[in-house]
Motif scaffolding. Sequence first.
Motif, PDB file in Angstrom:
ATOM      1  N   ASN A 186       5.501  21.034   2.066  1.00 26.43           N
ATOM      2  CA  ASN A 186       6.717  20.775   1.410  1.00 26.43           C
ATOM      3  C   ASN A 186       6.632  18.805   1.194  1.00 26.43           C
ATOM      4  OD1 ASN A 186       8.068  22.910   1.169  1.00 26.43           O
ATOM      5  ND2 ASN A 186       8.945  22.203   3.250  1.00 26.43           N
ATOM      6  N   PHE A 187       5.592  18.302   2.208  1.00 25.66           N
ATOM      7  CA  PHE A 187       5.546  16.630   1.923  1.00 25.66           C
ATOM      8  C   PHE A 187       4.814  16.829   1.250  1.00 25.66           C
ATOM      9  CE2 PHE A 187       3.205  13.223   3.198  1.00 25.66           C
ATOM     10  CZ  PHE A 187       4.365  12.329   3.667  1.00 25.66           C
ATOM     11  N   ALA A 188       3.575  16.916   1.039  1.00 27.91           N
ATOM     12  CA  ALA A 188       3.291  17.043  -0.703  1.00 27.91           C
ATOM     13  C   ALA A 188       3.083  17.096  -1.790  1.00 27.91           C
ATOM     14  CB  ALA A 188       1.770  17.942  -0.081  1.00 27.91           C
ATOM     15  N   ASP A 189       4.037  18.203  -1.710  1.00 25.74           N
ATOM     16  CA  ASP A 189       4.242  18.928  -3.335  1.00 25.74           C
ATOM     17  C   ASP A 189       5.472  17.260  -3.586  1.00 25.74           C
ATOM     18  OD1 ASP A 189       2.783  21.021  -3.263  1.00 25.74           O
ATOM     19  OD2 ASP A 189       4.646  22.449  -2.409  1.00 25.74           O
ATOM     20  N   SER A 190       6.537  17.665  -1.982  1.00 30.02           N
ATOM     21  CA  SER A 190       6.953  16.505  -2.786  1.00 30.02           C
ATOM     22  C   SER A 190       6.629  14.919  -3.356  1.00 30.02           C
ATOM     23  CB  SER A 190       8.183  15.839  -2.084  1.00 30.02           C
ATOM     24  OG  SER A 190       7.865  15.662  -0.081  1.00 30.02           O
ATOM     25  N   VAL A 191       5.856  14.158  -2.752  1.00 27.72           N
ATOM     26  CA  VAL A 191       5.056  13.258  -2.912  1.00 27.72           C
ATOM     27  C   VAL A 191       4.257  13.609  -3.844  1.00 27.72           C
ATOM     28  CG1 VAL A 191       3.191  11.273  -1.916  1.00 27.72           C
ATOM     29  CG2 VAL A 191       4.967  12.105  -0.476  1.00 27.72           C
ATOM     30  N   HIS A 192       3.365  14.073  -4.484  1.00 23.08           N
ATOM     31  CA  HIS A 192       2.675  14.465  -5.069  1.00 23.08           C
ATOM     32  C   HIS A 192       3.641  14.704  -7.053  1.00 23.08           C
ATOM     33  CE1 HIS A 192      -0.540  16.750  -8.550  1.00 23.08           C
ATOM     34  NE2 HIS A 192      -0.515  15.026  -7.498  1.00 23.08           N
ATOM     35  N   SER A 193       5.043  15.461  -6.451  1.00 20.71           N
ATOM     36  CA  SER A 193       6.172  14.612  -7.688  1.00 20.71           C
ATOM     37  C   SER A 193       6.677  13.279  -8.107  1.00 20.71           C
ATOM     38  CB  SER A 193       7.549  15.967  -7.324  1.00 20.71           C
ATOM     39  OG  SER A 193       8.151  15.692  -8.381  1.00 20.71           O
ATOM     40  N   LEU A 194       6.650  12.439  -7.376  1.00 18.39           N
ATOM     41  CA  LEU A 194       7.626  11.622  -7.591  1.00 18.39           C
ATOM     42  C   LEU A 194       5.665  10.789  -7.901  1.00 18.39           C
ATOM     43  CD1 LEU A 194       9.092  10.918  -3.525  1.00 18.39           C
ATOM     44  CD2 LEU A 194      10.343  11.481  -5.813  1.00 18.39           C
ATOM     45  N   MET A 195       4.709  10.810  -7.478  1.00 16.08           N
ATOM     46  CA  MET A 195       3.948  10.454  -7.888  1.00 16.08           C
ATOM     47  C   MET A 195       3.395  10.824  -9.839  1.00 16.08           C
ATOM     48  SD  MET A 195       0.854  11.032  -5.283  1.00 16.08           S
ATOM     49  CE  MET A 195      -0.831  10.012  -6.867  1.00 16.08           C
ATOM     50  N   ARG A 196       4.053  12.113  -9.844  1.00 17.39           N
ATOM     51  CA  ARG A 196       3.884  11.657 -11.334  1.00 17.39           C
ATOM     52  C   ARG A 196       4.598  11.652 -11.714  1.00 17.39           C
ATOM     53  NH1 ARG A 196       3.123  17.263  -9.159  1.00 17.39           N
ATOM     54  NH2 ARG A 196       4.794  18.165 -10.371  1.00 17.39           N
ATOM     55  N   THR A 197       6.105  11.797 -11.414  1.00 16.10           N
ATOM     56  CA  THR A 197       7.523  11.400 -12.223  1.00 16.10           C
ATOM     57  C   THR A 197       7.728   9.977 -12.061  1.00 16.10           C
ATOM     58  OG1 THR A 197       8.664  13.067 -10.823  1.00 16.10           O
ATOM     59  CG2 THR A 197       9.991  10.473 -11.556  1.00 16.10           C
ATOM     60  N   TYR A 198       7.525   8.984 -11.274  1.00 19.08           N
ATOM     61  CA  TYR A 198       7.288   7.394 -11.470  1.00 19.08           C
ATOM     62  C   TYR A 198       5.602   6.830 -11.313  1.00 19.08           C
ATOM     63  CZ  TYR A 198      12.210   8.296  -9.476  1.00 19.08           C
ATOM     64  OH  TYR A 198      13.599   8.335  -9.294  1.00 19.08           O
ATOM     65  N   GLY A 199       4.334   7.523 -11.427  1.00 23.96           N
ATOM     66  CA  GLY A 199       3.712   6.722 -11.469  1.00 23.96           C
ATOM     67  C   GLY A 199       3.132   6.214 -10.394  1.00 23.96           C
ATOM     68  N   PHE A 200       3.715   6.563  -8.905  1.00 22.99           N
ATOM     69  CA  PHE A 200       2.940   6.035  -8.256  1.00 22.99           C
ATOM     70  C   PHE A 200       1.362   6.221  -7.722  1.00 22.99           C
ATOM     71  CE2 PHE A 200       7.196   6.840  -6.562  1.00 22.99           C
ATOM     72  CZ  PHE A 200       7.797   5.257  -6.955  1.00 22.99           C
ATOM     73  N   ASP A 201       0.627   5.020  -7.485  1.00 25.03           N
ATOM     74  CA  ASP A 201      -0.632   5.362  -6.708  1.00 25.03           C
ATOM     75  C   ASP A 201      -0.998   6.792  -6.580  1.00 25.03           C
ATOM     76  OD1 ASP A 201      -2.501   3.819  -9.557  1.00 25.03           O
ATOM     77  OD2 ASP A 201      -1.282   2.715  -8.785  1.00 25.03           O
ATOM     78  N   GLY A 202      -0.133   6.440  -5.314  1.00 27.13           N
ATOM     79  CA  GLY A 202       0.553   7.247  -3.862  1.00 27.13           C
ATOM     80  C   GLY A 202       0.883   6.988  -2.917  1.00 27.13           C
ATOM     81  N   VAL A 203       0.812   6.909  -1.430  1.00 31.30           N
ATOM     82  CA  VAL A 203       2.018   7.122  -0.027  1.00 31.30           C
ATOM     83  C   VAL A 203       1.508   6.111   0.688  1.00 31.30           C
ATOM     84  CG1 VAL A 203       0.895   8.976   0.739  1.00 31.30           C
ATOM     85  CG2 VAL A 203       3.291   8.672   1.092  1.00 31.30           C
ATOM     86  N   ASP A 204       2.695   5.334   1.278  1.00 34.30           N
ATOM     87  CA  ASP A 204       2.307   4.581   2.429  1.00 34.30           C
ATOM     88  C   ASP A 204       3.087   4.966   3.313  1.00 34.30           C
ATOM     89  OD1 ASP A 204       2.247   2.104   4.355  1.00 34.30           O
ATOM     90  OD2 ASP A 204       4.784   1.829   4.231  1.00 34.30           O
ATOM     91  N   ILE A 205       2.781   5.895   4.754  1.00 32.53           N
ATOM     92  CA  ILE A 205       2.997   6.288   5.807  1.00 32.53           C
ATOM     93  C   ILE A 205       3.796   4.838   6.382  1.00 32.53           C
ATOM     94  CG2 ILE A 205       3.162   7.959   7.929  1.00 32.53           C
ATOM     95  CD1 ILE A 205       2.791   9.137   4.239  1.00 32.53           C
ATOM     96  N   ASP A 206       4.859   4.876   7.009  1.00 34.94           N
ATOM     97  CA  ASP A 206       5.341   4.006   7.861  1.00 34.94           C
ATOM     98  C   ASP A 206       6.671   4.779   8.668  1.00 34.94           C
ATOM     99  OD1 ASP A 206       6.403   1.210   8.607  1.00 34.94           O
ATOM    100  OD2 ASP A 206       7.815   1.240   7.245  1.00 34.94           O
ATOM    101  N   LEU A 207       6.315   5.844   9.263  1.00 34.77           N
ATOM    102  CA  LEU A 207       7.394   6.860   9.959  1.00 34.77           C
ATOM    103  C   LEU A 207       7.217   6.282  11.684  1.00 34.77           C
ATOM    104  CD1 LEU A 207       6.610   9.907   8.856  1.00 34.77           C
ATOM    105  CD2 LEU A 207       8.272   9.022   8.249  1.00 34.77           C
ATOM    106  N   GLU A 208       8.957   5.427  12.003  1.00 38.53           N
ATOM    107  CA  GLU A 208       8.417   5.242  13.653  1.00 38.53           C
ATOM    108  C   GLU A 208       9.513   6.142  13.946  1.00 38.53           C
ATOM    109  OE1 GLU A 208      10.975   0.850  13.201  1.00 38.53           O
ATOM    110  OE2 GLU A 208       9.329   0.443  11.691  1.00 38.53           O
ATOM    111  N   ASN A 209       9.587   7.312  13.649  1.00 44.40           N
ATOM    112  CA  ASN A 209      10.368   7.269  14.727  1.00 44.40           C
ATOM    113  C   ASN A 209      10.062   9.060  15.118  1.00 44.40           C
ATOM    114  OD1 ASN A 209      13.486   6.912  14.819  1.00 44.40           O
ATOM    115  ND2 ASN A 209      12.951   6.628  12.445  1.00 44.40           N
ATOM    116  N   GLY A 210       8.546   9.014  15.030  1.00 46.19           N
ATOM    117  CA  GLY A 210       7.431  10.443  15.181  1.00 46.19           C
ATOM    118  C   GLY A 210       6.345  10.865  14.714  1.00 46.19           C
TER     119      GLY A 210
END
Length: 564
Positions: free
Chosen positions: A368-392
């Motif tokens: 689900n994470f991979a699918d949703s991030v890839h969808s955002l990349m296609r929608t907005y044109g993002f080049d990738g993802v930043d992982i900034d999780l502070e809660n585990g």
Amino acid sequence: MPGRRRLLRVWSGAVTAALALALTGGGQASAADVDNARNPGFESGLGDWTCSAGSGTTVSSPVHSGSAALKAAPAGQDNARCAQTVAVRPGATYTLSAWVRGGYAYLGATGTGTTDVSTWTPDTAAWKQLSTTFTTGASTTSVTVYLHGWYGQAAYYADDVSVFGPDGGGGGDPAPGVPSAPGGLAVTGTTSSSVSLSWNTVPGATGYNVYRDGTEVTAVTGTSATATGLSAATSYSFQVTAANSAGESAKSATVTGTTAASGGGGGGTGVPKHAVTGYWQNFDNGATVQRISDVPAQYDIIAVAFADATATPGAVSFTLDSAGLGGYTADQFKADIRARQAAGKKVVVSVGGQNGTVSVSDPASAANFADSVHSLMRTYGFDGVDIDLENGLNATYMTQALRALSAKAGPSLVITMAPQTIDMQSTSNPYFQTALNIKDILTVVNMQYYNSGSMLGCDGKVYSQGSVDFLTALACIQLEGGLAPSQVGLGLPASTRGAGSGYVSPTVVNNALDCLTKGAGCGTFRPSRTYPDLRGAMTWSTNWDAASGNAWSNAVGPHVHALP
């Protein structure tokens, strides 16, 4: 990053010094060795234990063994310290251990007459064994052993405390037997220079020894480890043994791990050799409100903060805060991203922040994470993802998620990470493990050198934030722990308002960059070698930078771009 969604955590040097401790494999125990702790399993309530501020109680569930365990809850300025005085012999060596779960948990001994010791673990949903050793002084007849949690964190549980060693007159439990060999040894990830392993817990073990091609290479207290410093495209055999004060088990079955072919690291084609990353705030928290087009050209990677969790486990979404950003429309946002990319910049969507409770904990949520991030990349044109999780973060399934995303997006995918300092103190930490697991597709780890108090450097010494030494000695852990220099960046606040603590002037940032890349500008800590391929620096945030007249990017940006 602080701001609307940032958790400020302060760690004392005394506590973080516990991270310097490494498990020493116990030698053969004496026949006279006993567990000198009294009421070690809390079967007699809190008998023989004293807990600060009434913080402790006993519970019937969860327990590690028997019918009871300790539950202690920090509150206010109390860290829920529970302790007992244990009779010991002078000049003797003891192994202190306990099983813990729940919130942050610490185990230690004071009054040893030599060097007092402690060890700790972040919050864990399953029982985990903490273990360390100490030697008593020539006239020491008693020590205080203790457990405690941490301020503002959840309650911790503890069970089966033991102080094994020569009988001091207050114990009586028999010494443990030699543990059995670990089962379930498996390779969980590889890079061009490392192999990550995991195995099953062995009852009665206080630690584990990892063997590579028949030679012991490391000792750990948990059930995972990463072998680093390996040659690319090479096969290695691994075995693991379990150990306690009685001795070492037979070796496990052998597994083979083959490193990747690439000698370097990093995905994200088109990212400059030396790059500056800046977080762009999709909200108004008092910093200068910006559009993507307002971000100065000194920034090579722009991390849009933040994507949010959805009701679907692992999935994320992003909604532009048009009202909070003065009517900035989604179409303008997309057009500005395309314009930045045309100028050679990268724009990624950041997942996390204080409230970014995205849980990737099984194969379904990873997909689900991979699918949703890839969808955002296609929608907005993002080049990738930043992982900034502070809660585990679950290293196994976040690795799966990012590799699945990479398969969808291809080699141009940019993956950045922004762990807290505590997350990169050891290669056994899930954040560090994840970074090593995806080294072949990882662009850069911009650790946050702020809101952390004091931390350990790679030389085992404690350094206070706000200094060149803090930046260089902590970066050294990542540089010597398996990441390529091109995958290491220094994350700092753009102004004093950008973080609760840890701001340093751009001059200090530049001195640290020079120290690591050229051996110049160092403080008291000097790395054993230089890292001219160091990626660069990051700041929270472009908005706070703008609020200070872009003083940070105007000073650090040209310096990064002029590195060797």
